[in-house]
Motif scaffolding. Structure first.
Motif, mmCIF file in Angstrom:
data_model
loop_
_atom_site.group_PDB
_atom_site.id
_atom_site.type_symbol
_atom_site.label_atom_id
_atom_site.label_comp_id
_atom_site.label_asym_id
_atom_site.label_seq_id
_atom_site.Cartn_x
_atom_site.Cartn_y
_atom_site.Cartn_z
ATOM 1 N N PRO A 1 0.824 -1.211 0.000
ATOM 2 C CA PRO A 1 0.000 0.000 0.000
ATOM 3 C C PRO A 1 0.859 1.261 0.000
ATOM 4 N N GLY A 2 0.461 2.235 -0.827
ATOM 5 C CA GLY A 2 1.179 3.494 -0.910
ATOM 6 C C GLY A 2 2.190 3.559 -2.026
ATOM 7 N N VAL A 3 2.545 2.418 -2.595
ATOM 8 C CA VAL A 3 3.508 2.406 -3.703
ATOM 9 C C VAL A 3 2.857 2.896 -4.986
ATOM 10 N N ASP A 4 1.654 2.422 -5.245
ATOM 11 C CA ASP A 4 0.941 2.740 -6.488
ATOM 12 C C ASP A 4 -0.509 3.058 -6.131
ATOM 13 N N PRO A 5 -0.852 4.349 -5.986
ATOM 14 C CA PRO A 5 -2.220 4.709 -5.585
ATOM 15 C C PRO A 5 -3.298 4.135 -6.501
ATOM 16 N N ARG B 1 -7.735 -2.219 -5.942
ATOM 17 C CA ARG B 1 -8.014 -3.277 -4.965
ATOM 18 C C ARG B 1 -9.163 -2.887 -4.045
ATOM 19 N N ILE B 2 -9.232 -1.604 -3.703
ATOM 20 C CA ILE B 2 -10.362 -1.137 -2.889
ATOM 21 C C ILE B 2 -11.671 -1.326 -3.653
ATOM 22 N N ASN B 3 -11.659 -0.951 -4.938
ATOM 23 C CA ASN B 3 -12.864 -1.135 -5.760
ATOM 24 C C ASN B 3 -13.228 -2.612 -5.869
ATOM 25 N N LYS C 1 5.259 1.998 3.103
ATOM 26 C CA LYS C 1 4.964 3.271 2.423
ATOM 27 C C LYS C 1 3.713 3.953 2.985
ATOM 28 N N THR C 2 3.335 3.619 4.200
ATOM 29 C CA THR C 2 2.196 4.288 4.828
ATOM 30 C C THR C 2 2.674 5.084 6.038
#
Length: 394
Positions: free
Chosen positions: A132-136, A142-144, A223-224
């Motif tokens: 998470p945080g590498v590629d918004p 993934r959230i979708n 990356k968070t």
């Protein structure tokens, strides 16, 4: 299930096929050590010799196995390309433990409304790469996807499951998929009749599993901004000695409820999850494995908490008190933790509670007798737990 007229594969050849499938899906080769192989061998061996899957059950079970192998390959590839991930320090403020069906899910979701802390989120738990945080854009995809899966599940899920399994695509999730990376995960027991694996799992060495989970948590927080974790899963109640070897600073919140209400409800959940892919599943088997696992978990927890230093790391919450006034219990918990509970966080917690009332998807009922659960069995297997925590079991 073997094809009609064919020769059933051996356990070794079936495992080789699953590993090859995962490698083909990813183009990757390295799994990072071999501590995972024992669990995979016991799991697949038990499934092949004991499970009675229909086609849907078999597809779901082996699909879950391949997903774990795929995730492990991807995790190791990220470490190969970014060895600096291993420099991360993992801080777990607390772990939620105790019997399932004791209000722990609602508690974890309300606590998850505090933005100052890091939760294991639904959308990343089963699909942790890229970190998470590498590629918004990848994160949003993934959230979708998690939204679609949750919505689809609610549409097709049995009504009583909707009432038992509150889910949020961006909310906190138990770490079953992380434990599955070592093939030591309790959720496999909700997929098929695998008593050999069930017995092995109860007595396995979980320290390697927690060491690998720590490796995954490093990657997930890399990356968070939030670095202090709040985690929860009743499974860990079985393995507190191993857990504290890997996470010695962790504290615990243990939720409690009358076992005569807990065990039938847990069995009903297991049975509902099992019956779709295993139409011949025996409810007595479901009752036996749950009584065995959760009574052992309570006995081990009592033994663990006999040490005053260990006991001092626990905060206890009773189900009835939490249901009556969750914010009061959470305020007590924050005072114990030494954390600040801001008015804005309280508002978010109350909003989650209002949007997720206890019977939002209907009230479910269950009959302990269906699973062979009697007052005599509960008194024998959980008597010591009741003696210690009786005032919280109302």
């Amino acid at each position: 299930m073997s094809k009609a007229g064919g020769t059933p594969p051996s356990v070794a050849s079936r495992i080789d096929g699953l590993i090859a499938e995962a490698k083909n899906k990813t183009g990757l080769e390295e799994f990072g050590g071999d501590s995972w192989r024992e669990g995979l061998e016991v799991l697949v061996g038990s499934a092949m010799s004991e499970a009675t899957f229909n086609d849907m059950g078999e597809l779901g079970f082996y699909g879950t196995v391949v997903r774990a192998l795929v995730n492990r390959l991807k995790i190791e590839d990220w470490y190969r390309r970014h060895p600096e991930i291993d420099e991360q320090e993992v801080a777990i403020e607390f772990l939620g433990v105790g019997l399932p069906r004791t209000g722990s899910t609602a508690l974890s979701h309300m606590l998850g409304e505090d933005p100052a802390f890091r939760n294991l989120r639904t959308w990343e738990e089963g699909n942790p790469c890229p970190p998470p945080g590498v590629d918004p854009e990848a994160d949003q995809a993934r959230i979708n996807g998690a939204h679609s899966i949750v919505d689809l599940g609610r549409q097709h899920m049995a009504e009583r499951l909707r009432s038992m399994l509150p889910q949020s695509p961006t909310g906190p999730m138990e770490d079953h998929d992380l434990m599955a990376l070592e093939f030591k995960a309790q959720y496999f027991l909700t997929m098929g009749h695998i008593p050999t694996y069930a017995d092995w799992f109860t007595h396995c060495d979980m320290e390697p599993t927690y060491r690998y989970e720590k490796r995954v948590l490093k990657m997930l927080q890399w990356k968070t901004d939030e670095k202090v974790w709040r985690l929860k899963s009743p499974t860990h109640t079985l393995f507190l000695d191993a857990y504290t070897k890997v996470f010695p600073e962790a504290r615990f919140v243990q939720t409690h409820r009358d076992v005569s209400r807990v065990l039938p409800s847990v069995c009903d959940l297991y049975f509902t999850l099992l019956e779709g892919g295993n139409p011949d599943i025996d409810p007595i088997y479901v009752g036996e494995i749950n009584v065995e696992h959760w009574s052992i978990a309570m006995d081990r927890t009592l033994a663990f908490r006999q040490n005053p230093d260990n006991d001092a790391k626990f905060f206890d919450i009773g189900f009835t008190e939490f249901q009556a006034d969750p914010i009061h219990q959470i305020c007590r918990f924050y005072d114990w933790l030494g954390d600040e509970l801001t008015p804005a966080t309280v508002d978010r917690m109350l909003a989650w509670r209002a949007d997720n009332p206890k019977d939002k998807y209907g009230r479910h009922t269950y009959d302990g007798a269906q699973f062979g659960i009697t007052h005599e069995v509960l008194a024998q297997r959980f008597g010591a737990y009741h003696d210690r925590f009786g005032p919280l079991l109302g």
